[in-house]
Scaffold this motif. Structure first.
Motif, PDB file in Angstrom:
ATOM      1  N   VAL A  10       0.838  -1.204   0.000  1.00 52.91           N
ATOM      2  CA  VAL A  10       0.000   0.000   0.000  1.00 52.91           C
ATOM      3  C   VAL A  10       0.868   1.247   0.000  1.00 52.91           C
ATOM      4  O   VAL A  10       0.598   2.215  -0.731  1.00 52.91           O
ATOM      5  CB  VAL A  10      -0.966  -0.019   1.208  1.00 52.91           C
ATOM      6  CG1 VAL A  10      -1.605   1.336   1.425  1.00 52.91           C
ATOM      7  CG2 VAL A  10      -2.023  -1.077   1.017  1.00 52.91           C
ATOM      8  N   ALA A  11       1.941   1.255   0.776  1.00 54.61           N
ATOM      9  CA  ALA A  11       2.833   2.413   0.829  1.00 54.61           C
ATOM     10  C   ALA A  11       3.520   2.661  -0.515  1.00 54.61           C
ATOM     11  O   ALA A  11       3.648   3.804  -0.959  1.00 54.61           O
ATOM     12  CB  ALA A  11       3.876   2.224   1.926  1.00 54.61           C
ATOM     13  N   VAL A  12       3.949   1.588  -1.166  1.00 52.57           N
ATOM     14  CA  VAL A  12       4.608   1.737  -2.473  1.00 52.57           C
ATOM     15  C   VAL A  12       3.622   2.263  -3.511  1.00 52.57           C
ATOM     16  O   VAL A  12       3.948   3.196  -4.267  1.00 52.57           O
ATOM     17  CB  VAL A  12       5.217   0.390  -2.925  1.00 52.57           C
ATOM     18  CG1 VAL A  12       5.627   0.422  -4.393  1.00 52.57           C
ATOM     19  CG2 VAL A  12       6.404   0.033  -2.054  1.00 52.57           C
ATOM     20  N   PHE A  13       2.408   1.716  -3.547  1.00 53.38           N
ATOM     21  CA  PHE A  13       1.421   2.188  -4.512  1.00 53.38           C
ATOM     22  C   PHE A  13       0.994   3.622  -4.220  1.00 53.38           C
ATOM     23  O   PHE A  13       0.737   4.397  -5.143  1.00 53.38           O
ATOM     24  CB  PHE A  13       0.209   1.260  -4.563  1.00 53.38           C
ATOM     25  CG  PHE A  13       0.448   0.028  -5.378  1.00 53.38           C
ATOM     26  CD1 PHE A  13       0.692   0.101  -6.738  1.00 53.38           C
ATOM     27  CD2 PHE A  13       0.440  -1.214  -4.779  1.00 53.38           C
ATOM     28  CE1 PHE A  13       0.914  -1.034  -7.500  1.00 53.38           C
ATOM     29  CE2 PHE A  13       0.666  -2.366  -5.526  1.00 53.38           C
ATOM     30  CZ  PHE A  13       0.902  -2.268  -6.880  1.00 53.38           C
ATOM     31  N   ALA A  14       0.933   3.994  -2.956  1.00 52.33           N
ATOM     32  CA  ALA A  14       0.600   5.382  -2.612  1.00 52.33           C
ATOM     33  C   ALA A  14       1.704   6.327  -3.069  1.00 52.33           C
ATOM     34  O   ALA A  14       1.427   7.414  -3.596  1.00 52.33           O
ATOM     35  CB  ALA A  14       0.367   5.513  -1.112  1.00 52.33           C
ATOM     36  N   ALA A  15       2.958   5.927  -2.883  1.00 47.93           N
ATOM     37  CA  ALA A  15       4.074   6.763  -3.334  1.00 47.93           C
ATOM     38  C   ALA A  15       4.061   6.898  -4.857  1.00 47.93           C
ATOM     39  O   ALA A  15       4.265   8.003  -5.395  1.00 47.93           O
ATOM     40  CB  ALA A  15       5.399   6.175  -2.861  1.00 47.93           C
TER      41      ALA A  15
END
Length: 67
Positions: A31-36
């Motif tokens: 989720v953090a990677v896709f948000a970034a």
């Protein structure tokens, strides 16, 4: 089919490789990677319209470079 059932029932949970993190941690990282990546994509919004004077001349800038 009997061989598959036998293999699946004989497999013990201790024989499988343990995870280095809980499964929810992997989901949190994803989720953090896709948000970034979404933020990077969002930051390029409306870039084509920032130089409207160049697009009005057919897409070429004044000095003829064509970029």
């Amino acid at each position: 089919m009997n061989l598959l059932v036998t293999v699946l029932t004989e497999t013990d949970a201790h024989e499988l490789a343990p995870l280095i993190m809980p499964p929810l941690a992997f989901a949190g990282i994803a989720v953090a990677v896709f948000a970034a990546l979404g933020f990077v994509t969002w930051s390029y919004r409306d870039v084509a319209n920032r130089h409207s004077n160049k697009s009005a001349k057919g897409g070429h800038d004044a000095h003829g470079a064509g970029h």
